[in-house]
Design a protein around this motif. Structure first.
Motif, mmCIF file in Angstrom:
data_model
loop_
_atom_site.group_PDB
_atom_site.id
_atom_site.type_symbol
_atom_site.label_atom_id
_atom_site.label_comp_id
_atom_site.label_asym_id
_atom_site.label_seq_id
_atom_site.Cartn_x
_atom_site.Cartn_y
_atom_site.Cartn_z
ATOM 1 N N ASP A 197 43.911 30.869 31.140
ATOM 2 C CA ASP A 197 44.452 31.899 32.235
ATOM 3 C C ASP A 197 45.764 32.464 32.105
ATOM 4 O OD1 ASP A 197 44.291 33.578 34.508
ATOM 5 O OD2 ASP A 197 43.904 31.986 35.859
ATOM 6 N N MET A 222 36.689 31.602 33.997
ATOM 7 C CA MET A 222 37.605 30.604 33.781
ATOM 8 C C MET A 222 37.330 29.266 34.496
ATOM 9 S SD MET A 222 40.125 31.868 32.244
ATOM 10 C CE MET A 222 40.526 33.458 31.593
ATOM 11 N N GLU A 277 47.322 41.894 41.184
ATOM 12 C CA GLU A 277 47.080 40.618 40.802
ATOM 13 C C GLU A 277 48.232 39.739 40.721
ATOM 14 O OE1 GLU A 277 44.955 40.549 36.896
ATOM 15 O OE2 GLU A 277 44.536 38.290 37.438
ATOM 16 N N THR A 286 45.840 29.221 36.131
ATOM 17 C CA THR A 286 44.878 28.194 36.613
ATOM 18 C C THR A 286 44.890 27.210 35.590
ATOM 19 O OG1 THR A 286 43.246 29.674 36.437
ATOM 20 C CG2 THR A 286 44.101 29.759 38.736
ATOM 21 N N ASP A 320 45.149 46.198 38.971
ATOM 22 C CA ASP A 320 45.300 45.056 38.157
ATOM 23 C C ASP A 320 46.146 45.971 37.174
ATOM 24 O OD1 ASP A 320 45.147 43.254 36.249
ATOM 25 O OD2 ASP A 320 42.931 43.082 36.212
ATOM 26 N N GLY A 357 42.044 42.106 31.388
ATOM 27 C CA GLY A 357 41.859 41.803 29.782
ATOM 28 C C GLY A 357 43.164 41.283 29.210
ATOM 29 N N GLY A 397 35.598 41.346 27.822
ATOM 30 C CA GLY A 397 36.585 40.582 28.238
ATOM 31 C C GLY A 397 37.440 41.576 29.300
ATOM 32 N N ALA A 436 36.650 43.294 32.856
ATOM 33 C CA ALA A 436 35.498 43.586 33.780
ATOM 34 C C ALA A 436 35.793 45.039 34.162
ATOM 35 C CB ALA A 436 35.710 42.954 35.176
HETATM 36 P P1 2AM Z 1 42.299 39.728 33.861
HETATM 37 O O1 2AM Z 1 42.418 39.750 32.388
HETATM 38 O O2 2AM Z 1 42.865 40.678 34.777
HETATM 39 O O3 2AM Z 1 42.678 38.319 34.131
HETATM 40 C C1 2AM Z 1 36.781 38.733 31.946
HETATM 41 O O4 2AM Z 1 35.962 37.952 31.886
HETATM 42 C C2 2AM Z 1 37.215 39.131 33.109
HETATM 43 O O5 2AM Z 1 37.559 38.098 33.891
HETATM 44 C C3 2AM Z 1 38.664 40.141 32.913
HETATM 45 O O6 2AM Z 1 38.369 41.052 33.877
HETATM 46 C C4 2AM Z 1 39.686 39.284 33.525
HETATM 47 O O7 2AM Z 1 40.692 39.812 34.276
HETATM 48 C C5 2AM Z 1 39.100 38.504 34.660
HETATM 49 N N1 2AM Z 1 39.656 36.875 34.885
HETATM 50 C C6 2AM Z 1 40.414 36.196 33.912
HETATM 51 N N2 2AM Z 1 40.646 35.513 34.531
HETATM 52 C C7 2AM Z 1 40.249 35.225 35.518
HETATM 53 C C8 2AM Z 1 40.363 34.165 36.416
HETATM 54 N N3 2AM Z 1 40.866 33.051 36.761
HETATM 55 N N4 2AM Z 1 39.595 34.469 37.824
HETATM 56 C C9 2AM Z 1 38.895 35.432 37.880
HETATM 57 N N5 2AM Z 1 38.781 36.436 37.013
HETATM 58 C C10 2AM Z 1 39.446 36.194 35.817
#
Ligand code: 2AM
Ligand code: CA
Length: 289
Positions: A49, A180, A78, A45, A105, A109, A207, A209
């Protein structure tokens, strides 16, 4: 049945949890072995991201393994969903009534993974008619596998996990994340940070969740909140916390379900204080209109 018709071989009598563990461990080891080798860094996005060929490869690996054992189960991963909040919500809406839904997922992170910061995880949950019944979070960097089964407790290294005992914010160590979405979720989360930070011992932003939630379950963090998350970031961690004696709701205190995106997850004892602080700061991530 036509004798020549090929029937796919299905491995039977393997428990859901055993499959979840197998998937997380296998994918996790593979992900770890590929660290530093990422060739194709793409964005979703926004420029922040990130997704790599390792995320996609790991998800494929997990999907194949799940379907080998349970060919009629549904999978929400995801990397199988278009980027962005709306597409995630639609995909969940379409899938959540499935009798058995795996929520995956492959790397929670990804930004950390790309930078070699060793705080990322594989998160796998199984929901039965919308209720999470198995949750597994694997941290390949520390070889820590967190496992929860509905009604049967949660474990790390075979030892039961238990949330921490802090009962006031002033004794608490919290974690959060930095969303994000810079137009709404990020400023909202920053308002929550501004309000909570002076009241607690400190706040971490690791970083991942799923791993933060596993740490709440294991009593290493008193609580965690973040806005704008997806089902695959939260589902496994939520069961880990519930089975470790903690509490998971949305930021307005409604009980956790798969559609919750604004998450408060704590040891239970500080839950109301976190909710109250976010509410007073108007930082729940719910629009007022
Ligand atoms: P990810 O690495 O699987 O994308 C960090 O603050 C958390 O936010 C991580 O668990 C990360 O997961 C998630 N995250 C990252 N990009 C995101 C997005 N665009 N929307 C929602 N969650 C996001
Ligand atoms: Ca991910």
């Amino acid at each position: 049945m036509n004798k020549k018709e090929k029937v796919p071989y299905v491995v039977t009598s393997k428990s859901y949890t055993a499959v979840a563990i197998n998937c997380a461990a296998k994918a996790g080891e593979w992900i770890k072995s590929r660290i530093g080798t990422v060739k194709q860094l793409s964005t979703k996005t926004s420029a922040q991201d990130l997704v790599t060929e390792v995320d996609k490869g790991a998800e494929q690996m997990i999907r194949k393994l799940i379907l080998t054992h349970f060919p009629d189960h549904a999978i929400l991963g995801e990397e199988g969903v278009e980027p962005g909040a709306e597409a995630s919500m639609k995909a969940l809406e379409a899938a959540k009534e499935e009798p058995y839904l795996w929520i995956v997922d492959p790397i929670d992170g990804t930004t950390n993974y790309v930078h070699g910061f060793p705080f990322y995880s594989v998160s796998i949950a199984l929901a039965h008619k919308g209720e999470v019944i198995v949750g597994v979070v694997y941290d390949p960097s520390r070889d820590e596998l967190f496992i929860a089964e509905k009604g049967k407790g949660a474990y790390v290294h075979g030892n039961p996990t238990l949330v921490s005992k802090e009962s006031s914010l002033s004794q608490s160590l919290l974690a959060t994340g930095f969303p994000m979405d810079t137009s709404f979720n990020l400023p909202q989360n920053m308002a929550g940070l501004q309000a909570l930070l002076p009241k607690v011992r400190n706040v971490r932003g690791g970083g991942s969740a799923a791993l933060h939630m596993a740490y709440v379950a294991a009593g290493r963090l008193s609580g965690y909140w973040e806005l704008g998350l997806n089902a695959w970031d939260v589902a496994a961690g939520a069961l880990l916390i519930q089975e470790s004696g903690g509490k998971v709701t949305d930021t307005e205190g409604r009980p956790y379900d798969l559609a919750v995106r604004n998450v408060v997850a704590t040891n239970g004892a500080i839950h109301e204080s976190v909710l109250d602080t976010l509410s007073e700061a108007e930082a729940t991530g719910f629009r007022k209109d």
